[in-house]
Enzyme design. Structure first.
Site, PDB file in Angstrom:
ATOM      1  N   ASP A 155     -31.467 106.793 -21.756  1.00 56.24           N
ATOM      2  CA  ASP A 155     -31.245 106.602 -23.016  1.00 56.24           C
ATOM      3  C   ASP A 155     -31.112 107.719 -24.108  1.00 56.24           C
ATOM      4  O   ASP A 155     -31.373 108.553 -23.683  1.00 56.24           O
ATOM      5  CB  ASP A 155     -32.782 105.759 -23.523  1.00 56.24           C
ATOM      6  CG  ASP A 155     -32.433 104.474 -24.661  1.00 56.24           C
ATOM      7  OD1 ASP A 155     -31.682 104.039 -24.993  1.00 56.24           O
ATOM      8  OD2 ASP A 155     -33.960 104.178 -24.727  1.00 56.24           O
ATOM      9  N   HIS A 170     -21.436 107.628 -23.439  1.00 57.26           N
ATOM     10  CA  HIS A 170     -21.262 107.147 -22.421  1.00 57.26           C
ATOM     11  C   HIS A 170     -21.368 107.305 -21.609  1.00 57.26           C
ATOM     12  O   HIS A 170     -21.412 107.843 -20.041  1.00 57.26           O
ATOM     13  CB  HIS A 170     -21.584 105.571 -22.147  1.00 57.26           C
ATOM     14  CG  HIS A 170     -21.629 104.591 -22.415  1.00 57.26           C
ATOM     15  ND1 HIS A 170     -23.599 104.333 -23.106  1.00 57.26           N
ATOM     16  CD2 HIS A 170     -21.705 103.396 -23.807  1.00 57.26           C
ATOM     17  CE1 HIS A 170     -23.825 103.528 -23.845  1.00 57.26           C
ATOM     18  NE2 HIS A 170     -22.980 102.912 -23.729  1.00 57.26           N
ATOM     19  N   LEU A 200     -30.179 113.834  -1.301  1.00 59.36           N
ATOM     20  CA  LEU A 200     -30.866 113.096  -1.744  1.00 59.36           C
ATOM     21  C   LEU A 200     -30.851 111.587  -1.875  1.00 59.36           C
ATOM     22  O   LEU A 200     -29.416 110.579  -1.399  1.00 59.36           O
ATOM     23  CB  LEU A 200     -30.840 113.465  -3.395  1.00 59.36           C
ATOM     24  CG  LEU A 200     -30.749 112.325  -4.612  1.00 59.36           C
ATOM     25  CD1 LEU A 200     -32.492 112.899  -4.996  1.00 59.36           C
ATOM     26  CD2 LEU A 200     -29.508 113.381  -6.120  1.00 59.36           C
TER      27      LEU A 200
HETATM   28  C1  FPP Z   1     -28.777 103.517 -23.210  1.00 59.98           C
HETATM   29  O1  FPP Z   1     -27.999 103.865 -24.172  1.00 59.98           O
HETATM   30  C2  FPP Z   1     -27.474 104.616 -22.139  1.00 59.98           C
HETATM   31  C3  FPP Z   1     -27.137 102.868 -21.018  1.00 59.98           C
HETATM   32  C4  FPP Z   1     -27.013 101.538 -21.540  1.00 59.98           C
HETATM   33  C5  FPP Z   1     -25.770 103.699 -20.158  1.00 59.98           C
HETATM   34  C6  FPP Z   1     -25.855 104.378 -19.056  1.00 59.98           C
HETATM   35  C7  FPP Z   1     -24.566 104.686 -18.239  1.00 59.98           C
HETATM   36  C8  FPP Z   1     -24.130 106.275 -17.843  1.00 59.98           C
HETATM   37  C9  FPP Z   1     -24.933 107.799 -17.790  1.00 59.98           C
HETATM   38  C10 FPP Z   1     -24.128 106.121 -16.911  1.00 59.98           C
HETATM   39  C11 FPP Z   1     -24.197 106.188 -15.763  1.00 59.98           C
HETATM   40  C12 FPP Z   1     -22.543 106.280 -14.948  1.00 59.98           C
HETATM   41  C13 FPP Z   1     -23.464 105.492 -12.872  1.00 59.98           C
HETATM   42  C14 FPP Z   1     -22.025 105.974 -12.492  1.00 59.98           C
HETATM   43  C15 FPP Z   1     -24.233 105.316 -12.529  1.00 59.98           C
HETATM   44  P1  FPP Z   1     -27.822 103.227 -25.244  1.00 59.98           P
HETATM   45  O2  FPP Z   1     -26.123 103.040 -25.398  1.00 59.98           O
HETATM   46  O3  FPP Z   1     -29.230 102.027 -25.267  1.00 59.98           O
HETATM   47  O4  FPP Z   1     -28.355 104.422 -26.448  1.00 59.98           O
HETATM   48  P2  FPP Z   1     -28.911 104.027 -28.032  1.00 59.98           P
HETATM   49  O5  FPP Z   1     -30.437 103.440 -27.460  1.00 59.98           O
HETATM   50  O6  FPP Z   1     -28.711 105.256 -28.416  1.00 59.98           O
HETATM   51  O7  FPP Z   1     -28.037 103.261 -28.378  1.00 59.98           O
END
Ligand code: FPP
Length: 262
Positions: free
Chosen positions: A38, A55, A149
């Protein structure tokens, strides 16, 4: 890939002062770590960047954590990448995330081959865009014989939907006469969850200061130790992982009983 002391030492050399790498018990490393990644959006906003940059930076953090888990000999890493509720985000962000999942899975196949990582998918794949689903399917088949893993990626995943789906599967078996309702026990339900046959997570990490489960692995986290950190996911690195594992190892897990020293 089998655990290598040399590779582990090299990856965790030059620790920050507050991380007692020598204090880790390598025999009690969590077998399964689950992560709610997050804070990507806030990371980007603090830099006056579009959320998409957050992201993309989150992918780099994930790659470091995958490698760190391999070096530590962790058996499974489950990451929450997109929940069933995340479809409510603006269309541009949903589209960007779906293409980021697809491109990352293709770009990181060499990493998965090199590190012997086996991909697993948690969620309902039918609702994904065709190209995203196709890359998951490719990733699953290309890594199926890897024995290191397990990287379980939750995309279009919701824990309540997962449990309801398991109930439906078992109910159908009962109505067809294949099974008797009296045979529905915890193991029968577990076998129908997306996570099967992984063991329940030993450790859950959630970044960015939020302290809730957000419909993630509600069944599987029943006895899991939880570690919450204020670090935003794109900033989370091998040392934050080590801190979380050291915190986990200082806890006494009692599974509802009493431990030997009490
Ligand atoms: C939450 O942060 C994160 C996500 C909804 C996306 C997480 C995805 C990745 C890290 C990419 C992973 C890639 C693969 C292939 C698995 P948020 O956008 O909710 O952050 P915020 O709360 O600060 O708005």
């Amino acid at each position: 890939m089998a655990f290598s002391q040399e590779a582990y030492k090299a990856y965790f050399a030059d620790a920050p002062d507050d991380v007692d790498v020598d204090g880790i018990d390598l025999k009690r490393v969590p077998r399964h770590i689950a992560v709610i990644m997050d804070g990507n959006g806030r990371w980007a906003q603090r830099r006056n960047l579009d959320r998409g940059y957050g992201h993309a930076a989150g992918v780099s953090a994930l790659k470091e954590v995958i490698t760190a888990c391999v070096r530590l000999g962790v058996g499974a890493l489950t990451v929450y990448a997109f929940s069933t509720e995340n479809w409510n985000r603006p269309k541009e962000e949903v589209d960007l995330l779906m293409s980021l999942f697809a491109s990352t899975l293709i770009d990181e196949l060499p990493l998965m081959h090199r590190e012997d990582v086996r991909l697993k998918y948690l969620g309902d794949m039918d609702e994904l865009p065709d190209d995203t689903r196709a890359t998951f399917e490719r990733g699953l088949s290309e890594t199926a014989d890897h024995a290191g893993l397990t990287l379980a990626v939750a995309v279009n995943y919701g824990s309540r939907a997962e449990i309801a789906r398991a109930a439906r599967i078992l109910a159908r078996r009962c109505t067809s006469g294949e099974m008797d309702p009296g045979q529905i026990d915890e193991q029968a339900i577990e076998r129908e969850l997306y996570t099967f046959p992984l063991p329940d997570p030993d450790l859950l990490i959630r970044t960015s200061g939020e302290q809730r489960l957000s419909n993630f692995l509600l069944w599987q986290l029943s006895y899991t130790e939880m570690v919450f950190t204020d670090v935003l996911w794109p900033d989370f690195d091998r040392w934050d992982l080590m801190r979380a594992i050291l915190t986990y190892q200082r806890r006494h897990r009692r599974f509802g009983g009493v431990s030997d020293d009490e």
